[in-house]
Scaffold this motif. Structure first.
Motif, short mmCIF file in Angstrom:
data_model
loop_
_atom_site.label_atom_id
_atom_site.label_comp_id
_atom_site.label_asym_id
_atom_site.label_seq_id
_atom_site.Cartn_x
_atom_site.Cartn_y
_atom_site.Cartn_z
N ALA A 118 29.32 -1.23 -7.64
CA ALA A 118 30.16 -0.06 -7.37
C ALA A 118 31.05 0.27 -8.56
CB ALA A 118 31.01 -0.30 -6.13
N ARG A 119 31.54 -0.75 -9.23
CA ARG A 119 32.50 -0.53 -10.33
C ARG A 119 31.81 -0.19 -11.64
NH1 ARG A 119 37.71 -4.24 -11.94
NH2 ARG A 119 38.04 -3.43 -14.04
N ALA A 120 30.70 -0.83 -11.95
CA ALA A 120 30.07 -0.65 -13.27
C ALA A 120 28.55 -0.61 -13.13
CB ALA A 120 30.49 -1.78 -14.20
N PRO A 121 28.00 0.40 -12.46
CA PRO A 121 26.54 0.46 -12.26
C PRO A 121 25.76 0.53 -13.56
CG PRO A 121 27.58 2.56 -11.69
CD PRO A 121 28.69 1.56 -11.87
N GLU A 122 26.39 1.03 -14.61
CA GLU A 122 25.70 1.15 -15.90
C GLU A 122 25.40 -0.22 -16.50
OE1 GLU A 122 30.05 0.83 -16.83
OE2 GLU A 122 28.82 1.88 -15.33
N ARG A 123 26.02 -1.28 -16.02
CA ARG A 123 25.78 -2.62 -16.56
C ARG A 123 24.67 -3.36 -15.81
NH1 ARG A 123 29.65 -3.80 -20.29
NH2 ARG A 123 27.84 -4.86 -21.21
N LEU A 124 24.10 -2.76 -14.77
CA LEU A 124 23.08 -3.43 -13.97
C LEU A 124 21.76 -2.67 -14.00
CD1 LEU A 124 25.05 -4.48 -10.74
CD2 LEU A 124 24.87 -5.67 -12.94
N SER A 125 20.68 -3.41 -14.19
CA SER A 125 19.34 -2.86 -14.02
C SER A 125 18.95 -2.86 -12.55
CB SER A 125 18.31 -3.67 -14.83
OG SER A 125 18.59 -3.61 -16.21
N SER A 126 19.43 -3.85 -11.80
CA SER A 126 19.17 -3.94 -10.37
C SER A 126 20.18 -4.89 -9.74
CB SER A 126 17.74 -4.43 -10.10
OG SER A 126 17.61 -5.81 -10.39
N LEU A 127 20.25 -4.82 -8.41
CA LEU A 127 21.08 -5.73 -7.63
C LEU A 127 20.22 -6.32 -6.51
CD1 LEU A 127 23.80 -6.95 -6.62
CD2 LEU A 127 24.10 -4.84 -5.29
N THR A 128 20.26 -7.64 -6.37
CA THR A 128 19.65 -8.31 -5.23
C THR A 128 20.76 -9.05 -4.48
OG1 THR A 128 17.52 -8.58 -6.34
CG2 THR A 128 17.95 -9.99 -4.44
N ALA A 129 20.93 -8.71 -3.22
CA ALA A 129 21.97 -9.32 -2.38
C ALA A 129 21.28 -10.12 -1.28
CB ALA A 129 22.87 -8.25 -1.78
N MET A 130 21.61 -11.42 -1.20
CA MET A 130 21.01 -12.29 -0.20
C MET A 130 22.05 -12.72 0.82
SD MET A 130 18.54 -14.80 -2.43
CE MET A 130 17.52 -14.16 -3.78
N ALA A 131 21.70 -12.56 2.10
CA ALA A 131 22.43 -13.11 3.25
C ALA A 131 23.68 -12.33 3.65
CB ALA A 131 22.80 -14.58 3.02
N VAL A 132 24.12 -11.36 2.86
CA VAL A 132 25.30 -10.56 3.20
C VAL A 132 24.94 -9.08 3.09
CG1 VAL A 132 27.68 -9.99 2.63
CG2 VAL A 132 26.88 -12.34 2.39
N PRO A 133 25.06 -8.33 4.19
CA PRO A 133 24.78 -6.89 4.12
C PRO A 133 25.94 -6.14 3.48
CG PRO A 133 25.55 -7.46 6.31
CD PRO A 133 25.45 -8.76 5.55
N HIS A 134 25.66 -4.95 2.97
CA HIS A 134 26.74 -4.12 2.46
C HIS A 134 27.60 -3.68 3.64
CE1 HIS A 134 28.78 -0.66 0.60
NE2 HIS A 134 28.58 -1.30 -0.52
N PRO A 135 28.93 -3.78 3.51
CA PRO A 135 29.81 -3.57 4.68
C PRO A 135 30.13 -2.12 5.00
CG PRO A 135 31.11 -4.17 2.79
CD PRO A 135 29.67 -4.25 2.35
N ARG A 136 29.61 -1.17 4.23
CA ARG A 136 30.01 0.23 4.40
C ARG A 136 29.83 0.72 5.83
NH1 ARG A 136 30.98 4.76 1.21
NH2 ARG A 136 30.06 6.74 1.91
N ARG A 137 28.77 0.24 6.52
CA ARG A 137 28.47 0.73 7.87
C ARG A 137 28.84 -0.28 8.96
NH1 ARG A 137 26.89 6.25 7.59
NH2 ARG A 137 26.04 6.56 5.49
N LEU A 138 29.54 -1.32 8.62
CA LEU A 138 29.76 -2.39 9.59
C LEU A 138 30.84 -2.07 10.62
CD1 LEU A 138 29.33 -5.66 7.52
CD2 LEU A 138 27.63 -4.28 8.74
N ALA A 139 31.46 -0.91 10.50
CA ALA A 139 32.41 -0.47 11.53
C ALA A 139 31.75 0.48 12.52
CB ALA A 139 33.61 0.21 10.89
N SER A 140 30.43 0.61 12.46
CA SER A 140 29.71 1.53 13.33
C SER A 140 29.57 0.98 14.73
CB SER A 140 28.32 1.80 12.75
OG SER A 140 27.53 0.62 12.81
N LEU A 141 29.10 1.83 15.65
CA LEU A 141 28.90 1.41 17.03
C LEU A 141 27.88 0.28 17.11
CD1 LEU A 141 29.53 1.85 20.01
CD2 LEU A 141 27.73 3.59 20.06
N GLY A 142 26.84 0.36 16.27
CA GLY A 142 25.83 -0.69 16.27
C GLY A 142 26.42 -2.05 15.91
N ALA A 143 27.35 -2.05 14.96
CA ALA A 143 27.99 -3.31 14.58
C ALA A 143 28.87 -3.84 15.71
CB ALA A 143 28.82 -3.11 13.31
#
Length: 310
Positions: free
Chosen positions: A119-144
């Protein structure tokens, strides 16, 4: 027998971070695309021991540092373990290693830090792999919220770690038996090698390491801290880096169904959510061949036009 890897020291912000590297260290091999691997809790850089050889064989250079606080030389005098500081550490690693951009792979806290770096410096990354932790942007939803009772039960340790002194003592009791319990609960049916657990506990026995590891959780919940607020803002931000999210279907720490709440529109350059069968929270150790296959396929699809490193 302990599998050994070459080590290097990353000097960032007046702190010294020990990192594992692959076996290739010639100038030519340093021109390979770099994969920077970040561990979580309760863990250390050897968590990537089953990925480093496979990534090297696939043509990548790998560096796996200990995170801030996981050795005396990387413990700041102000005990600042807000994740915004680890974001700064990672950007410092990239700079120190002479790279314009890297593939960033994170597990557990490493994934949390990875989302914030993206989020802060996307220009420094070719890719991101996240294991075991979801991105929290939607974790306040009804489904969560439907999953909340079960997830609150799984996340008991986060609240327990706020109890200073009590949780500090509990973590160290009976040769760090709490670490064994968390591994059992989070990856049901998986027994990590005894030698690896011995080495992991050796890391935690170093002066200040246990307190630093708990500091991540305590600083995260600090309601008055500007650094904590900055970290939370980054965690809510959309991601503009190609992202692979891997989850173990048996994860006893973060319910695998939370990953179903992630939305492609929050990832401008693509999102792939993949579930690993017969695996829990430590999926990269439980099913290394499957995780390595999927990881390498993803990294190859997102190799930069130039290497990005000196």
């Amino acid at each position: 027998m302990e599998a050994s890897f070459p080590t290097t020291t990353l000097s960032v912000g007046g702190l010294q971070f020990t990192a594992l590297e692959g076996s290739r260290s010639s100038a030519r091999d340093r021109r390979r695309p770099l994969v920077l691997c970040l561990h979580g809790f309760p863990d250390h850089h050897r968590t990537w021991r089953l990925q480093i050889p496979a990534l090297e064989e696939a043509g990548f250079r790998v560096v796996a540092p200990l995170l801030r606080g996981y050795e005396p030389s990387s413990q700041p005098i102000d005990d600042d373990y807000h994740t915004i500081r680890m974001v700064e550490d990672v950007l410092g690693f990239i700079e120190y290693l002479g790279c314009l951009r890297v593939h960033l792979v994170g597990h557990d806290w490493g994934a949390v830090i990875g989302y914030q770096v993206a989020a802060r410096a996307p220009e420094r990354l070719s890719s991101l792999t996240a294991m075991a932790v979801p991105h929290p942007r939607r974790l306040a939803s009804l489904g969560a919220l439907r999953l909340l009772p079960r997830q609150l039960r799984n996340s008991w340790y986060m609240l327990f770690f706020q109890l200073r002194l009590v949780s500090d003592v509990a973590l160290r009791r009976h040769d760090f038996a709490l670490i064994d319990k968390l591994w059992r609960d989070w990856s049901p049916g998986f027994t990590p090698p005894a030698e690896e657990m011995r080495l992991l506990k050796r890391t935690f026995r170093q002066p200040g390491v246990a307190a630093a590891a708990l500091g991540y959780y305590r600083d995260m919940f600090d309601p008055l801290s500007r650094a904590a607020a900055a970290s939370r803002a980054l965690m809510r931000a959309p991601i503009s880096v190609p992202t692979l999210a891997l989850t173990g279907e048996r994860d006893g720490c973060l319910d695998t169904r939370l990953f179903d709440l992630m939305r492609a529109e929050d990832f401008a350059h693509g999102l792939s959510v993949q579930r690993i069968a017969e695996a829990g929270h430590f999926l990269h150790q439980e099913q290394p061949d499957e995780v390595n296959r999927r990881l390498i396929e993803f990294l190859r699809r997102h190799e930069p036009g130039d290497i990005g490193c000196e």
